[in-house]
Motif scaffolding. Structure first.
Motif, PDB file in Angstrom:
ATOM      1  N   ARG A 193     136.553 -32.835   6.499  1.00 26.46           N
ATOM      2  CA  ARG A 193     135.390 -32.051   6.892  1.00 26.46           C
ATOM      3  C   ARG A 193     135.700 -31.156   8.074  1.00 26.46           C
ATOM      4  O   ARG A 193     136.653 -31.390   8.818  1.00 26.46           O
ATOM      5  CB  ARG A 193     134.230 -32.975   7.257  1.00 26.46           C
ATOM      6  N   ALA A 194     134.889 -30.143   8.268  1.00 23.91           N
ATOM      7  CA  ALA A 194     135.064 -29.220   9.396  1.00 23.91           C
ATOM      8  C   ALA A 194     134.814 -29.973  10.706  1.00 23.91           C
ATOM      9  O   ALA A 194     133.980 -30.876  10.767  1.00 23.91           O
ATOM     10  CB  ALA A 194     134.088 -28.060   9.270  1.00 23.91           C
ATOM     11  N   PRO A 195     135.527 -29.615  11.761  1.00 19.78           N
ATOM     12  CA  PRO A 195     135.328 -30.307  13.039  1.00 19.78           C
ATOM     13  C   PRO A 195     133.934 -30.027  13.603  1.00 19.78           C
ATOM     14  O   PRO A 195     133.365 -28.957  13.387  1.00 19.78           O
ATOM     15  CB  PRO A 195     136.419 -29.739  13.931  1.00 19.78           C
ATOM     16  N   ARG A 196     133.393 -31.000  14.321  1.00 23.48           N
ATOM     17  CA  ARG A 196     132.070 -30.850  14.911  1.00 23.48           C
ATOM     18  C   ARG A 196     132.141 -29.971  16.138  1.00 23.48           C
ATOM     19  O   ARG A 196     133.121 -29.985  16.872  1.00 23.48           O
ATOM     20  CB  ARG A 196     131.521 -32.212  15.334  1.00 23.48           C
ATOM     21  N   ARG A 197     131.075 -29.208  16.334  1.00 24.35           N
ATOM     22  CA  ARG A 197     130.970 -28.427  17.567  1.00 24.35           C
ATOM     23  C   ARG A 197     130.557 -29.363  18.689  1.00 24.35           C
ATOM     24  O   ARG A 197     129.849 -30.339  18.450  1.00 24.35           O
ATOM     25  CB  ARG A 197     129.938 -27.320  17.417  1.00 24.35           C
ATOM     26  N   PRO A 198     130.950 -29.081  19.918  1.00 24.51           N
ATOM     27  CA  PRO A 198     130.533 -29.937  21.020  1.00 24.51           C
ATOM     28  C   PRO A 198     129.024 -29.857  21.205  1.00 24.51           C
ATOM     29  O   PRO A 198     128.401 -28.832  20.952  1.00 24.51           O
ATOM     30  CB  PRO A 198     131.285 -29.397  22.229  1.00 24.51           C
ATOM     31  N   ALA A 199     128.452 -30.940  21.659  1.00 24.04           N
ATOM     32  CA  ALA A 199     127.012 -30.978  21.891  1.00 24.04           C
ATOM     33  C   ALA A 199     126.644 -30.045  23.033  1.00 24.04           C
ATOM     34  O   ALA A 199     127.456 -29.719  23.891  1.00 24.04           O
ATOM     35  CB  ALA A 199     126.575 -32.405  22.210  1.00 24.04           C
TER      36      ALA A 199
END
Length: 131
Positions: free
Chosen positions: A94-100
């Motif tokens: 999956r695509a990496p998560r963006r930082p919160a």
């Protein structure tokens, strides 16, 4: 505005199912909703109550009908089977998560208005230049 449910005989009626009015509530003779206001009132033993759905009132509304005008009970709709969903990809694919948003650096705030200032450093409320 909160819509409250009333606690009367109409709340116990099932939707779209004719019920004999004499079994529901005693009272005087009434008119069929389809026959019109000019028709003679009929005894409650000859009238059917049908609870209809209403788009803006979750309780619906009830109408009385003579035997000739009583709506037909609709046949139950066939239940559609939901298609099988595809399995999710593993976390590595999956695509990496963006930082919160909480991980971002805090932005400058105006000490007088307590609002964030723009990137130019000027408060949009009072015009104070904040470093």
């Amino acid at each position: 505005m909160k819509i409250a449910d009333s606690a009367d005989w109409r709340g116990s009626l099932p939707f779209d199912s004719p019920v004999l009015v004499a079994d529901l509530a005693p009272g005087d003779a009434a008119r069929c909703a389809a026959c019109g206001a000019d028709a003679e009132p009929l005894p409650r033993t000859e009238l059917w109550a049908v609870k209809h759905r209403h788009p803006k009132n979750h309780s619906g509304f009830v109408r009385f009908y003579c035997a000739e005008h009583t709506p037909r009970v609709p046949a139950p709709a066939p239940v559609a089977v939901a298609p099988v969903r595809a399995r999710r990809a593993p976390a590595a694919e999956r695509a990496p998560r963006r930082p919160a948003v909480t991980d971002a650096a805090p932005r400058a705030m105006c000490p007088d208005c307590f609002v964030e200032v723009s990137a130019t450093g000027e408060c949009g409320m009072c015009g104070l230049q904040v470093a």
